[in-house]
Design a protein around this motif. Structure first.
Motif, PDB file in Angstrom:
ATOM      1  N   ASP A  43       0.833  -1.203   0.000  1.00 29.86           N
ATOM      2  CA  ASP A  43       0.000   0.000   0.000  1.00 29.86           C
ATOM      3  C   ASP A  43       0.869   1.254   0.000  1.00 29.86           C
ATOM      4  N   TYR A  44       1.947   1.222   0.767  1.00 29.85           N
ATOM      5  CA  TYR A  44       2.824   2.388   0.849  1.00 29.85           C
ATOM      6  C   TYR A  44       3.451   2.688  -0.516  1.00 29.85           C
ATOM      7  N   VAL A  45       3.988   1.672  -1.154  1.00 36.91           N
ATOM      8  CA  VAL A  45       4.658   1.868  -2.444  1.00 36.91           C
ATOM      9  C   VAL A  45       3.673   2.300  -3.521  1.00 36.91           C
ATOM     10  N   GLN A  46       2.533   1.597  -3.574  1.00 34.55           N
ATOM     11  CA  GLN A  46       1.565   1.892  -4.621  1.00 34.55           C
ATOM     12  C   GLN A  46       0.773   3.161  -4.326  1.00 34.55           C
ATOM     13  N   GLY A  47       0.529   3.429  -3.049  1.00 33.44           N
ATOM     14  CA  GLY A  47      -0.233   4.611  -2.667  1.00 33.44           C
ATOM     15  C   GLY A  47       0.521   5.895  -2.944  1.00 33.44           C
ATOM     16  N   ARG A  48       1.833   5.817  -2.967  1.00 42.39           N
ATOM     17  CA  ARG A  48       2.641   7.000  -3.255  1.00 42.39           C
ATOM     18  C   ARG A  48       2.246   7.625  -4.592  1.00 42.39           C
ATOM     19  N   LYS A  49       2.031   6.789  -5.599  1.00 41.64           N
ATOM     20  CA  LYS A  49       1.660   7.297  -6.927  1.00 41.64           C
ATOM     21  C   LYS A  49       0.296   7.981  -6.894  1.00 41.64           C
ATOM     22  N   LEU A  50      -0.613   7.480  -6.057  1.00 40.35           N
ATOM     23  CA  LEU A  50      -1.934   8.100  -5.946  1.00 40.35           C
ATOM     24  C   LEU A  50      -1.832   9.467  -5.277  1.00 40.35           C
ATOM     25  N   VAL A  51      -0.962   9.557  -4.273  1.00 37.72           N
ATOM     26  CA  VAL A  51      -0.763  10.849  -3.600  1.00 37.72           C
ATOM     27  C   VAL A  51      -0.158  11.857  -4.570  1.00 37.72           C
ATOM     28  N   GLU A  52       0.858  11.423  -5.283  1.00 40.28           N
ATOM     29  CA  GLU A  52       1.538  12.323  -6.215  1.00 40.28           C
ATOM     30  C   GLU A  52       0.618  12.788  -7.343  1.00 40.28           C
ATOM     31  N   ALA A  53      -0.329  11.930  -7.720  1.00 39.21           N
ATOM     32  CA  ALA A  53      -1.255  12.279  -8.796  1.00 39.21           C
ATOM     33  C   ALA A  53      -2.466  13.052  -8.299  1.00 39.21           C
ATOM     34  N   GLY A  54      -2.631  13.143  -6.972  1.00 36.02           N
ATOM     35  CA  GLY A  54      -3.826  13.781  -6.431  1.00 36.02           C
ATOM     36  C   GLY A  54      -5.078  13.044  -6.883  1.00 36.02           C
ATOM     37  N   ALA A  55      -5.021  11.724  -6.806  1.00 36.78           N
ATOM     38  CA  ALA A  55      -6.091  10.881  -7.342  1.00 36.78           C
ATOM     39  C   ALA A  55      -7.406  11.055  -6.587  1.00 36.78           C
ATOM     40  N   VAL A  56      -8.480  10.973  -7.329  1.00 32.76           N
ATOM     41  CA  VAL A  56      -9.835  10.959  -6.765  1.00 32.76           C
ATOM     42  C   VAL A  56     -10.461   9.639  -7.168  1.00 32.76           C
ATOM     43  N   LEU A  57     -10.763   8.788  -6.192  1.00 31.28           N
ATOM     44  CA  LEU A  57     -11.241   7.432  -6.467  1.00 31.28           C
ATOM     45  C   LEU A  57     -12.409   7.075  -5.559  1.00 31.28           C
ATOM     46  N   PRO A  58     -13.253   6.150  -5.972  1.00 25.53           N
ATOM     47  CA  PRO A  58     -14.379   5.737  -5.133  1.00 25.53           C
ATOM     48  C   PRO A  58     -13.907   5.170  -3.796  1.00 25.53           C
ATOM     49  N   VAL A  59     -14.527   5.607  -2.744  1.00 25.95           N
ATOM     50  CA  VAL A  59     -14.157   5.148  -1.408  1.00 25.95           C
ATOM     51  C   VAL A  59     -14.293   3.638  -1.269  1.00 25.95           C
ATOM     52  N   VAL A  60     -15.313   3.085  -1.881  1.00 23.73           N
ATOM     53  CA  VAL A  60     -15.544   1.636  -1.802  1.00 23.73           C
ATOM     54  C   VAL A  60     -14.350   0.879  -2.364  1.00 23.73           C
ATOM     55  N   GLN A  61     -13.797   1.356  -3.466  1.00 23.47           N
ATOM     56  CA  GLN A  61     -12.635   0.696  -4.054  1.00 23.47           C
ATOM     57  C   GLN A  61     -11.402   0.862  -3.177  1.00 23.47           C
ATOM     58  N   LEU A  62     -11.220   2.036  -2.623  1.00 23.84           N
ATOM     59  CA  LEU A  62     -10.064   2.271  -1.761  1.00 23.84           C
ATOM     60  C   LEU A  62     -10.075   1.366  -0.539  1.00 23.84           C
ATOM     61  N   ALA A  63     -11.258   1.093  -0.020  1.00 19.08           N
ATOM     62  CA  ALA A  63     -11.385   0.280   1.191  1.00 19.08           C
ATOM     63  C   ALA A  63     -11.274  -1.217   0.912  1.00 19.08           C
ATOM     64  N   ASP A  64     -11.378  -1.620  -0.344  1.00 22.21           N
ATOM     65  CA  ASP A  64     -11.399  -3.037  -0.728  1.00 22.21           C
ATOM     66  C   ASP A  64      -9.965  -3.556  -0.858  1.00 22.21           C
ATOM     67  N   THR A  65      -9.512  -4.341   0.115  1.00 19.15           N
ATOM     68  CA  THR A  65      -8.132  -4.836   0.091  1.00 19.15           C
ATOM     69  C   THR A  65      -7.907  -5.909  -0.971  1.00 19.15           C
ATOM     70  N   SER A  66      -8.974  -6.401  -1.596  1.00 19.39           N
ATOM     71  CA  SER A  66      -8.792  -7.377  -2.675  1.00 19.39           C
ATOM     72  C   SER A  66      -8.354  -6.672  -3.961  1.00 19.39           C
ATOM     73  N   ILE A  67      -8.445  -5.346  -3.974  1.00 19.44           N
ATOM     74  CA  ILE A  67      -8.028  -4.558  -5.125  1.00 19.44           C
ATOM     75  C   ILE A  67      -6.705  -3.888  -4.798  1.00 19.44           C
ATOM     76  N   LEU A  68      -5.680  -4.155  -5.593  1.00 15.05           N
ATOM     77  CA  LEU A  68      -4.408  -3.482  -5.390  1.00 15.05           C
ATOM     78  C   LEU A  68      -4.541  -2.008  -5.738  1.00 15.05           C
ATOM     79  N   LEU A  69      -3.886  -1.173  -4.963  1.00 14.78           N
ATOM     80  CA  LEU A  69      -3.969   0.262  -5.226  1.00 14.78           C
ATOM     81  C   LEU A  69      -3.435   0.601  -6.615  1.00 14.78           C
ATOM     82  N   LYS A  70      -2.455  -0.145  -7.084  1.00 16.03           N
ATOM     83  CA  LYS A  70      -1.884   0.143  -8.397  1.00 16.03           C
ATOM     84  C   LYS A  70      -2.864  -0.146  -9.532  1.00 16.03           C
ATOM     85  N   ASP A  71      -3.887  -0.943  -9.235  1.00 15.31           N
ATOM     86  CA  ASP A  71      -4.854  -1.311 -10.273  1.00 15.31           C
ATOM     87  C   ASP A  71      -6.037  -0.364 -10.337  1.00 15.31           C
ATOM     88  N   LEU A  72      -6.094   0.571  -9.414  1.00 17.60           N
ATOM     89  CA  LEU A  72      -7.214   1.526  -9.432  1.00 17.60           C
ATOM     90  C   LEU A  72      -7.011   2.559 -10.530  1.00 17.60           C
TER      91      LEU A  72
END
Length: 412
Positions: A380-409
């Motif tokens: 999560d730390y490695v993949q989440g970094r790219k989301l922070v840097e991009a200022g990503a806006v994503l569905p909360v349901v997807q963010l909370a779903d640990t079966s989905i890798l953050l890099k795949d969002l």
């Protein structure tokens, strides 16, 4: 040493000062480089002091940022055991505590800060410690054999790390925090609650919303902490972790703009000509804090600002400082990794179950991902970094779903 050839003088022998010297040489600076440091030791890592070093798991020699011989090989003069008392920007000189002066072409101020002392009666008693440098850690370790109970004042990372190490060493630890929760200034309630529960599970008597009246003593040595309700917690040692005061007085006295730190622009330049400031003492406008002027107390910030300052001095391809903030903390068998800044967040997403001791907290502002706190969640730390840097806006349901890798969002 008046009359010394000019060049770059670096004030401060911590991470920022060391990296500034290294980056100057890497970017082709051939003139004199001098590090003036208050300690007698060559530059060394500070974070392990409250972790592996105090726990006896890592020898001090392993903390050196570079081997002792490196500095001579790179022709970096180490002026150790010295501090700068005054700066004359017109004459381009610094005055040292021994009365000598040194001349510079460029000055990099990397002096960091001093631990904030407890402003209460008894705050300067024998047995009251901070954890900022080797001498602090050595003093604590030297006393531990005669200590059964320790009171740690302050529920930030330094206090929590110290409590974890001391508990591991078999001491009875009481941790006192004035605010309603630990880590209140840097993390959300989910992370605070988790670490409070962890410390209590390991035997720490952790108390929040605590007012301290004074420290009691026996023959000049601390013997207890007196609380606002009149009760006294017995203690043979007190460790204070309530922040730092940036060491910038000589620069402010010389006319540099600042207050809580010295203000710098995107290239780490102060308002004084040819004087730069980096690391804990540098107040800068940070894009990850919504453009607010802040100080960042982290190794990452010190190192990255050092490189920006060095490149600017060398006339290299310097880019304005905009590095992604990251931090870490080791407590017990827990590794916390943080990316981004949660300042100003208006909502959080809990990703995973804290009961498993492996989860992340995602911080949002106006729906945009601005930071993550990841506990034993390296992916999560490695993949989440790219989301922070991009200022990503994503569905909360997807963010909370640990079966989905953050890099795949999909980044919206």
């Amino acid at each position: 040493m008046t009359g010394q050839d000019a060049g770059v003088i670096i004030v401060g022998g911590g991470h920022g000062g060391a990296q500034a010297a290294i980056a100057l040489r890497q970017n082709g600076f051939a003139g004199p480089v001098t590090i003036i440091g208050r300690e007698e030791e060559p530059p060394y890592e500070r974070p392990p002091l409250s972790k592996e070093y105090m726990a006896g798991e890592k020898e001090f020699e392993r903390l050196y940022i570079r081997p002792r011989a490196f500095w001579a090989e790179k022709q970096v003069e180490l002026s150790l055991g010295r501090s700068v008392e005054a700066v004359d920007p017109a004459e381009k000189t610094v005055k040292l505590d021994d009365g000598s002066t040194r001349t510079y072409d460029s000055l990099i101020w990397a002096a960091g800060g001093d631990p904030r002392r407890l402003p209460l009666p008894g705050g300067d008693l024998v047995g009251v410690h901070c954890v900022r440098n080797r001498a602090d850690a050595d003093a604590i370790m030297a006393e531990l054999a005669s200590v059964d109970q320790v009171v740690v004042i302050g529920g930030g990372y330094i206090g929590l790390e110290a409590a974890a190490v001391l508990t591991k060493l078999g001491k009875k630890v009481v941790l006192l925090e004035a605010l309603p929760r630990v880590l209140a200034r840097v993390a959300g309630p989910e992370l605070s609650a988790f670490y409070e529960a962890e410390h209590r599970a390991h035997g720490v008597d952790l108390r929040t919303n605590v007012a301290i009246e004074a420290l009691d003593d026996t023959n000049g040595k601390v013997s207890g902490v007196r609380l606002g309700d009149g009760s006294v917690i017995p203690a043979q040692m007190v460790i204070v972790g309530i922040g730092i005061i940036p060491s910038v007085e000589p620069l402010l006295a010389a006319g540099a703009k600042g207050g809580n730190g010295v203000e710098v622009d995107g290239f780490c330049r102060t308002s004084l000509p040819d004087i730069y400031a980096i690391g804990d003492c540098a107040a800068h406008a940070n894009g990850f804090a919504g453009g607010a002027t802040i100080r960042l107390e982290s190794v990452q910030n010190a190192n990255d600002q050092a490189t920006v300052a060095a490149k600017t001095i060398c006339g290299a391809d310097a880019q304005p400082y905009k590095a992604t903030p990251w931090f870490w903390s080791n407590q017990y068998d827990l590794k916390l990794q943080t990316v981004g800044l949660s300042i100003g967040h208006d909502s959080t997403v809990l990703r995973g179950d804290p009961a498993t001791r492996s989860f992340s907290v995602i911080y949002l502002k106006d729906g945009m991902i601005i930071a993550l706190d990841c506990v034993n969640m390296m992916k999560d730390y490695v993949q989440g970094r790219k989301l922070v840097e991009a200022g990503a806006v994503l569905p909360v349901v997807q963010l909370a779903d640990t079966s989905i890798l953050l890099k795949d969002l999909i980044i919206a």
